[in-house]
Design a protein around this motif. Structure first.
Motif, PDB file in Angstrom:
ATOM      1  N   MET A 116       0.830  -1.026  -0.028  1.00 32.32           N
ATOM      2  CA  MET A 116       0.017  -0.004  -0.040  1.00 32.32           C
ATOM      3  C   MET A 116       0.854   1.151  -0.013  1.00 32.32           C
ATOM      4  O   MET A 116       1.870   1.194   0.738  1.00 32.32           O
ATOM      5  N   LYS A 117       0.643   2.185  -0.683  1.00 27.03           N
ATOM      6  CA  LYS A 117       1.183   3.556  -0.785  1.00 27.03           C
ATOM      7  C   LYS A 117       0.901   4.206   0.444  1.00 27.03           C
ATOM      8  O   LYS A 117      -0.104   4.462   0.861  1.00 27.03           O
ATOM      9  N   PRO A 118       2.179   4.919   0.944  1.00 31.96           N
ATOM     10  CA  PRO A 118       1.937   5.724   2.200  1.00 31.96           C
ATOM     11  C   PRO A 118       0.824   6.961   1.791  1.00 31.96           C
ATOM     12  O   PRO A 118       0.879   7.609   0.886  1.00 31.96           O
ATOM     13  N   PHE A 119      -0.135   6.969   2.735  1.00 27.39           N
ATOM     14  CA  PHE A 119      -1.062   8.122   2.909  1.00 27.39           C
ATOM     15  C   PHE A 119      -0.357   9.452   3.309  1.00 27.39           C
ATOM     16  O   PHE A 119       0.149   9.614   4.469  1.00 27.39           O
ATOM     17  N   ARG A 120      -0.093  10.453   2.292  1.00 25.12           N
ATOM     18  CA  ARG A 120       0.723  11.264   2.487  1.00 25.12           C
ATOM     19  C   ARG A 120      -0.046  12.501   3.002  1.00 25.12           C
ATOM     20  O   ARG A 120       0.762  13.622   3.716  1.00 25.12           O
ATOM     21  N   ILE A 121      -1.128  12.665   2.713  1.00 23.44           N
ATOM     22  CA  ILE A 121      -1.730  14.189   2.819  1.00 23.44           C
ATOM     23  C   ILE A 121      -3.423  13.825   3.271  1.00 23.44           C
ATOM     24  O   ILE A 121      -3.855  12.953   2.960  1.00 23.44           O
ATOM     25  N   LEU A 122      -3.904  14.711   3.707  1.00 24.29           N
ATOM     26  CA  LEU A 122      -5.557  14.680   4.084  1.00 24.29           C
ATOM     27  C   LEU A 122      -6.279  14.879   2.773  1.00 24.29           C
ATOM     28  O   LEU A 122      -5.996  15.032   1.828  1.00 24.29           O
ATOM     29  N   LYS A 150       0.286   4.309  16.789  1.00 24.13           N
ATOM     30  CA  LYS A 150       0.166   3.162  15.745  1.00 24.13           C
ATOM     31  C   LYS A 150      -0.118   3.777  14.566  1.00 24.13           C
ATOM     32  O   LYS A 150      -0.867   4.741  14.244  1.00 24.13           O
ATOM     33  N   PRO A 151       0.622   3.462  13.396  1.00 22.21           N
ATOM     34  CA  PRO A 151       0.359   4.028  11.924  1.00 22.21           C
ATOM     35  C   PRO A 151      -0.958   3.521  11.302  1.00 22.21           C
ATOM     36  O   PRO A 151      -1.226   2.070  11.751  1.00 22.21           O
ATOM     37  N   GLU A 152      -1.780   4.169  10.818  1.00 24.40           N
ATOM     38  CA  GLU A 152      -3.069   3.484  10.189  1.00 24.40           C
ATOM     39  C   GLU A 152      -3.037   3.187   8.738  1.00 24.40           C
ATOM     40  O   GLU A 152      -3.870   2.612   8.321  1.00 24.40           O
ATOM     41  N   THR A 153      -1.689   3.250   8.155  1.00 29.03           N
ATOM     42  CA  THR A 153      -1.411   2.702   7.053  1.00 29.03           C
ATOM     43  C   THR A 153      -0.111   2.123   6.965  1.00 29.03           C
ATOM     44  O   THR A 153       0.909   2.358   8.029  1.00 29.03           O
TER      45      THR A 153
END
Length: 373
Positions: free
Chosen positions: A1-7, A312-315
């Motif tokens: 999964m690609k990191p979620f970088r922004i809102l 905890k990271p969510e992604t």
């Protein structure tokens, strides 16, 4: 999964409450000045500074100004008479002093409201137009420096709405006032030393460029041009990205593009690395996650130690990077938490604020989405 970088972009369309307000206040940024509590008392001044905005004060009557002139003559070979003539034309800017004072206590920070001032339709539309016009320069900066176009676009949008609002204070007036009449605060001496160095940089910049120092206009803290660089940052990090033989951040958006990218790289930006990952924290008493708050503007913790304390990271977040815990307070609503990687903290060196860095990221992404990339 690609990191979620922004809102999520969906939030931006709910954020119309502040419209297209420009940011003289956000220009505090390069000055990095805390807002102190009381008006300045110039202990060294022969005359009391006036209460009105932009009043004339003969700064040459102030002993600290004469000491500053002595240093400029000795260190940089300036003419004493020339400096006295120049500083004799400076006006005291009371509004610059007032804008350095702290906001009234009691109002909690609100990330959603802050974000709405920047991630909004006017800036997004202007960002699309800017990106379309300067796509080649943005692509060249990304190739040369490794800074994505959307980050540069985000910074220019937050700072000046792509050159629309660069400030109308005479830089010499604002910086001299803060260099010698900074408001009372525990760090007043440190801040005055900072602005005195910026005053020196203003004079050196003008001399090197062959311009009248009073022609420089900017924010109440002395930040200049499209990217709102302080004079010292122009001298250290400005680049001639349009190849015309001079660095001009007031009139060349291409120079601004290259200079922002260079600034970020010189402050730790790493090509190809991520920015932020959404996170949650364990609210159970004694879990230890609070120890990661207020730990400075750098990524310095391993993911395994943060997980062990209840962060905890969510992604999916890479285990081989360092992180810092980013808390975005939301007034009475729950605080948002993020894991900030190295490049997130590089943006905070532009303005020492989590809110600022996240707004840059979100605006840049919103422009990219609106542009259809």
């Amino acid at each position: 999964m690609k990191p979620f970088r922004i809102l999520s972009v969906t939030l931006l369309l709910s954020s119309l409450l502040a419209g297209c307000q420009t940011e003289a206040v956000e220009s505090r940024k390069r000055a990095q000045a805390e807002k102190p509590a009381k008006p300045a008392k110039a202990a060294h001044a022969a005359k009391k500074a006036p209460a009105d905005t932009d009043e004339f004060v003969n700064f040459n009557d102030w002993s600290d100004v004469q000491s500053f002139i002595d240093g400029m003559v000795e260190r940089y070979g300036f003419s004493r008479e020339e400096l006295q003539r120049t500083l004799g034309k400076v006006r005291y800017v009371d509004s610059a002093v007032r804008l350095m004072r702290p906001a009234p206590p009691g109002r909690p920070k609100n990330w959603t409201a802050y974000r709405a001032r920047f991630v909004e339709p006017v800036r997004i539309d202007a960002g699309v137009a800017f990106w379309n016009r300067y796509a080649d320069a943005l692509a060249r900066a990304e190739e040369q420096y490794g800074v994505p176009a959307e980050i540069i676009v985000g910074i220019l949008g937050v700072e000046t709405i792509y050159g629309r609002n660069t400030g109308d204070f005479r830089v010499m007036d604002a910086i001299t006032t803060l260099a010698f009449a900074y408001p009372d605060t525990p760090t007043r001496q440190t801040r005055m030393a900072y602005f005195r160095e910026e005053l020196a940089n203003t004079l050196l910049l003008a001399r090197d460029a062959g311009i009248d120092p009073f022609s420089l206009r900017g924010s109440y803290a002395g930040a200049v041009g499209w990217p709102q660089f302080m004079p010292g940052s122009i001298r250290k990090f400005g680049v001639d990205f349009d190849g015309d033989g001079r660095i001009d951040l007031r009139n060349s958006p291409v120079d601004a593009i290259g200079s922002i990218a260079n600034f970020l790289v010189m402050h730790g930006w790493r090509r190809g690395e991520p920015l932020v990952f959404p996170a949650s924290v364990d609210a159970a008493a004694g879990s230890g996650w609070e120890l990661f708050l207020n730990q400075g503007l750098e990524a310095k913790f391993r993911l395994n130690e943060m997980r062990a304390a209840g962060v905890k990271p969510e992604t999916t977040a890479p285990d081989d990077l360092l992180y810092g815990l980013v808390d975005l307070q939301n007034g009475e609503a729950p605080t948002e938490y993020w894991l900030g990687a190295n490049n997130f903290f590089a943006i905070t060196q532009y303005n020492r604020s989590f809110f600022y860095a996240m707004s840059v990221i979100d605006l840049g992404r919103a422009v990219r989405v609106a542009r259809g990339i």
